[in-house]
Design a protein around this motif. Structure first.
Motif, PDB file in Angstrom:
ATOM      1  N   SER A 222      45.889 -22.646-147.675  1.00 23.89           N
ATOM      2  CA  SER A 222      45.909 -22.302-149.104  1.00 23.89           C
ATOM      3  C   SER A 222      47.207 -21.607-149.484  1.00 23.89           C
ATOM      4  O   SER A 222      47.798 -21.897-150.525  1.00 23.89           O
ATOM      5  CB  SER A 222      44.755 -21.372-149.455  1.00 23.89           C
ATOM      6  OG  SER A 222      43.592 -21.780-148.832  1.00 23.89           O
TER       7      SER A 222
ATOM      8  N   MET B 254      43.081 -29.253-153.680  1.00 29.04           N
ATOM      9  CA  MET B 254      44.275 -28.423-153.807  1.00 29.04           C
ATOM     10  C   MET B 254      45.474 -29.110-153.145  1.00 29.04           C
ATOM     11  O   MET B 254      46.554 -29.225-153.732  1.00 29.04           O
ATOM     12  CB  MET B 254      43.998 -27.083-153.126  1.00 29.04           C
ATOM     13  CG  MET B 254      45.111 -26.103-153.137  1.00 29.04           C
ATOM     14  SD  MET B 254      44.533 -24.582-152.418  1.00 29.04           S
ATOM     15  CE  MET B 254      44.459 -25.019-150.699  1.00 29.04           C
TER      16      MET B 254
ATOM     17  N   MET C 191      44.079 -23.284-157.960  1.00 29.63           N
ATOM     18  CA  MET C 191      43.048 -23.560-156.956  1.00 29.63           C
ATOM     19  C   MET C 191      43.265 -22.702-155.713  1.00 29.63           C
ATOM     20  O   MET C 191      42.313 -22.192-155.134  1.00 29.63           O
ATOM     21  CB  MET C 191      43.065 -25.037-156.589  1.00 29.63           C
ATOM     22  CG  MET C 191      42.400 -25.913-157.615  1.00 29.63           C
ATOM     23  SD  MET C 191      42.102 -27.515-156.887  1.00 29.63           S
ATOM     24  CE  MET C 191      42.585 -28.547-158.208  1.00 29.63           C
ATOM     25  N   ALA C 192      44.545 -22.552-155.307  1.00 33.83           N
ATOM     26  CA  ALA C 192      44.821 -21.699-154.149  1.00 33.83           C
ATOM     27  C   ALA C 192      44.328 -20.281-154.422  1.00 33.83           C
ATOM     28  O   ALA C 192      43.756 -19.624-153.539  1.00 33.83           O
ATOM     29  CB  ALA C 192      46.314 -21.700-153.850  1.00 33.83           C
TER      30      ALA C 192
ATOM     31  N   GLY D 278      47.156 -26.883-158.840  1.00 37.95           N
ATOM     32  CA  GLY D 278      47.082 -26.600-157.400  1.00 37.95           C
ATOM     33  C   GLY D 278      47.176 -25.117-157.107  1.00 37.95           C
ATOM     34  O   GLY D 278      46.439 -24.577-156.273  1.00 37.95           O
TER      35      GLY D 278
ATOM     36  N   PHE E  91      36.792 -29.386-156.541  1.00 35.71           N
ATOM     37  CA  PHE E  91      37.040 -28.003-156.121  1.00 35.71           C
ATOM     38  C   PHE E  91      35.946 -27.068-156.626  1.00 35.71           C
ATOM     39  O   PHE E  91      35.562 -26.107-155.968  1.00 35.71           O
ATOM     40  CB  PHE E  91      38.392 -27.569-156.682  1.00 35.71           C
ATOM     41  CG  PHE E  91      38.732 -26.125-156.457  1.00 35.71           C
ATOM     42  CD1 PHE E  91      39.320 -25.715-155.281  1.00 35.71           C
ATOM     43  CD2 PHE E  91      38.475 -25.181-157.442  1.00 35.71           C
ATOM     44  CE1 PHE E  91      39.644 -24.392-155.083  1.00 35.71           C
ATOM     45  CE2 PHE E  91      38.790 -23.845-157.250  1.00 35.71           C
ATOM     46  CZ  PHE E  91      39.379 -23.464-156.059  1.00 35.71           C
TER      47      PHE E  91
END
Lengths: 123, 511
Positions: free
Chosen positions: B395, B478, B368-369, B365, B102
């Motif tokens: 996302s 993600m 990351m979004a 996760g 990422f």
């Protein structure tokens, strides 16, 4: 009472040095002084380690040549550990100073009160 | 498949790979190369840690021991892997690999180009430290690796200065508190070394047991020294773990760090702190001295955990920056983990171990979004997220699924952890703690809903910049983590098998 103070004087020294450092960390608003305080604080712990390596009547941990078999040595291990911890402490100070230099460039101050003020304005 | 010789060296290689490759990254100094080396290191480590966990789980005794330089225990440093740290190791390795993938685009947009190779060097050092803490069986080695990971973390947080200068003040705050915490750990290890004369964790535990026998008698040996050492250790670790009320460094550090760093830290750093806490309480000092001795530590932890759950969730509701909402939610989630290991029964411990893994997936996760949002919008203020659900469907869908996991909705991983936690609390007769867990979940509904409502039902401002979905290298990791958090919510057999094995070995139940 006096015996108690005297028998544990290495711990008293450790406590006093640690608290001097801790006081600087908590009470001083200048970030460099805080970093110095951290250094003093850690030095107190180093002295604690070194003092616990002492064995009553022990000599330096270097092999005594000859026939003697009942030699008492002091414990060298805490010294080796503390060498590592000193390196860690120096690195911490270096990282702290690097961040403080950056703070000076971006905020124009290294005083905690000023910084809080500047941050509040930015909100 | 893997040569036998190499397979025996996996424990050492897991720590050495990121360390050596990190140094190479810094020395080569080619900007483009840093990420590739970091990615390679993370994948190798991940493969190694999975192999190691399989070895542990199939090894009858549930332990794999590796002697550094073949020095016998307790003179040399031993790497000792059981289901607990095998599981934490895999969690750290999995998250590191996903977040590194990422990081490529995300970090390139937040860190200046001529610093990129240094960023990835420090990134790898951070992994070295976290993996090393988890795998080592030597108390002093743990302290050194803890400082390696902490120093790397302070630097990584400060790298957020390009986007917001407050990253620097967050980093120095974290540095001051983190160093005090680490010094307390050093001091605590010193006290335990003083009475046992050893640094190997298993050896230390055995020698402490021999000392405890005298505690019931008229002349208890070293009682004050052991308990003082434990008190220092516990406070130091709690600072690292960000257990309420020692959490004050966390919200700003997570908020102003680069997006990839927030994801990595939220998912791994505090989890490793929880691991250290469990290791010291259960394996080394032992619950008899820690919980049932002169100081009832578990009561302190439960009060702190309860406050963390309630206040963390409440403060999360009050925030206007979504990253800060997640940061305060992390404080609450750390409360659940701490509550799990304070309950001192199998279900509670299982909950703590399984929640370390499940929450790492979910929070990783979700951060990351938010990284995608920061990548496209440049900030993560709640008001700017209005109507983003239609612009960033993948996302924001992942964020919502992660949010459900934080609440603990059935069929998400969060539900599995809370199930074990509530069962454990009731078993221990702590009904008030079970109630706090449920209230915490309700508060989570509020803060998650606040964001979800803004995302899907808010209207985008007229003339707001048009945004597109993130590039594929950001979406894949993600979705991987969020997908895994749902998969392990539906089919929790593997995770609960490992977590229960970890709890059983910690509590000394023969498998």
């Amino acid at each position: 009472m006096l015996d108690f103070l005297h028998d544990h004087y290495n711990y008293w020294v450790t406590i006093i040095i640690m608290m001097i450092g801790f006081y600087a960390v908590v009470a001083k608003s200048n970030l460099v002084k805080k970093a110095i305080g951290l250094g003093i604080f850690q030095t107190g712990i180093f002295l604690f380690y070194i003092s616990i390596g002492k064995v009553d009547g022990g000599t330096a941990p270097v092999k005594v040549m000859g026939e003697q078999t009942d030699v008492v040595y002091s414990n060298p291990l805490p010294h080796a550990l503390i060498l590592t911890a000193i390196v860690v402490s120096v690195s911490t100070l270096a990282v702290a100073l690097a961040i403080i230099v950056n703070i000076r460039e971006k905020f124009g101050s290294i005083d905690e009160h000023d910084l809080n003020h500047l941050e509040a304005e930015q909100e | 498949m893997i040569p036998d010789q190499l397979q025996h060296q996996i424990p050492a290689l897991i720590v050495l790979t990121p360390l050596v490759l990190g140094l190479i990254t810094a020395l080569i100094g080619r900007r483009g190369l840093g990420w590739w080396i970091a990615m390679l290191a993370s994948l190798l480590v991940f493969a190694g840690s999975i192999q190691l966990l399989i070895d542990v789980m199939h090894s009858g005794t549930y332990t794999v021991s590796y002697l550094m330089g073949n020095w016998p225990v307790p003179y040399g440093i031993e790497y000792r892997i059981d289901p607990l740290n095998g599981g934490v190791l895999c969690t750290v390795a999995l998250i590191s690999a996903a977040v590194t993938l990422f990081a490529r685009r995300s970090v390139a947009s937040e860190v200046s180009r001529d610093r990129l190779h240094f960023f990835y060097a420090v990134w790898l050092f951070c992994q070295t430290g976290l993996l090393g803490i988890t795998i080592t069986g030597d108390a002093f080695n743990l302290y050194v690796l803890l400082e390696i990971s902490s120093l790397a973390t302070y630097t990584l947080v400060a790298m957020g200065k390009g986007r917001d200068r407050r990253a620097l003040t967050a980093a120095i705050n974290y540095l001051v508190l983190g160093t005090i915490g680490a010094s307390f750990i050093l001091l605590g290890i010193g006290f335990l070394y003083m009475v046992t004369g050893t640094l190997n964790m298993m050896d230390m535990a055995e020698r402490l047991d021999a000392i405890y026998i005298t505690w019931g008698t008229a002349e208890p040996q070293y009682q004050k020294t052991v308990l003082t050492g434990f008190a220092f250790l516990f406070v130091g670790v709690s600072l690292k773990l960000a257990l309420f009320p020692l959490h004050t460094w966390l919200p700003n550090a997570y908020t102003y760090a680069p997006a990839a760093v927030s994801a990595l830290l939220a998912a791994t750093a505090t989890k490793v702190g929880a691991y250290i806490s469990i290791r010291f309480i259960y394996t080394i000092v032992g619950t008899d001295a820690a919980f049932r001795g002169a100081i009832p530590t578990h009561v302190f932890i439960m009060v702190s955990a309860g406050m963390a759950i309630l206040l963390g969730s409440y403060l999360a509701i009050k925030q206007d920056n979504v990253k800060k909402i997640l940061a305060y939610s992390s404080i609450a989630q750390i409360g659940y983990i701490a509550l799990g290991f304070a309950l001192d029964n199998k279900n509670g411990l299982t909950a703590a171990v399984i929640h370390i893994f499940n929450h790492a997936l979910t929070k990783g996760g979700m951060f990351m979004a938010l990284g995608v949002v920061a990548y496209r919008l440049g900030n993560t203020r709640l008001q700017d997220l209005r109507g983003l659900g239609r612009k960033l469907p993948v996302s924001m869908g992942a964020f919502t699924a992660g949010g459900l996991g934080l609440i603990g909705v059935p069929l998400t991983a969060g539900f599995v952890s809370k199930w074990y936690l509530v069962t454990g609390a009731i078993e221990a007769g702590r009904y008030e703690m079970a109630a706090i867990v449920l209230v915490g979940s309700l508060l989570a509904v509020v803060y998650v809903w606040r964001v979800v409502e803004t995302i899907y039902f808010g209207k985008r401002d007229e003339g707001a910049p048009n945004v597109q979905e993130a590039p594929i290298t950001m979406l894949v990791p993600m979705l991987l983590l969020i997908g895994a958090s749902i998969y392990f919510g539906v089919d929790a057999n593997t995770t609960s098998w490992i977590a229960e094995a970890a709890a059983e070995t910690l509590l000394g139940v023969q498998p």
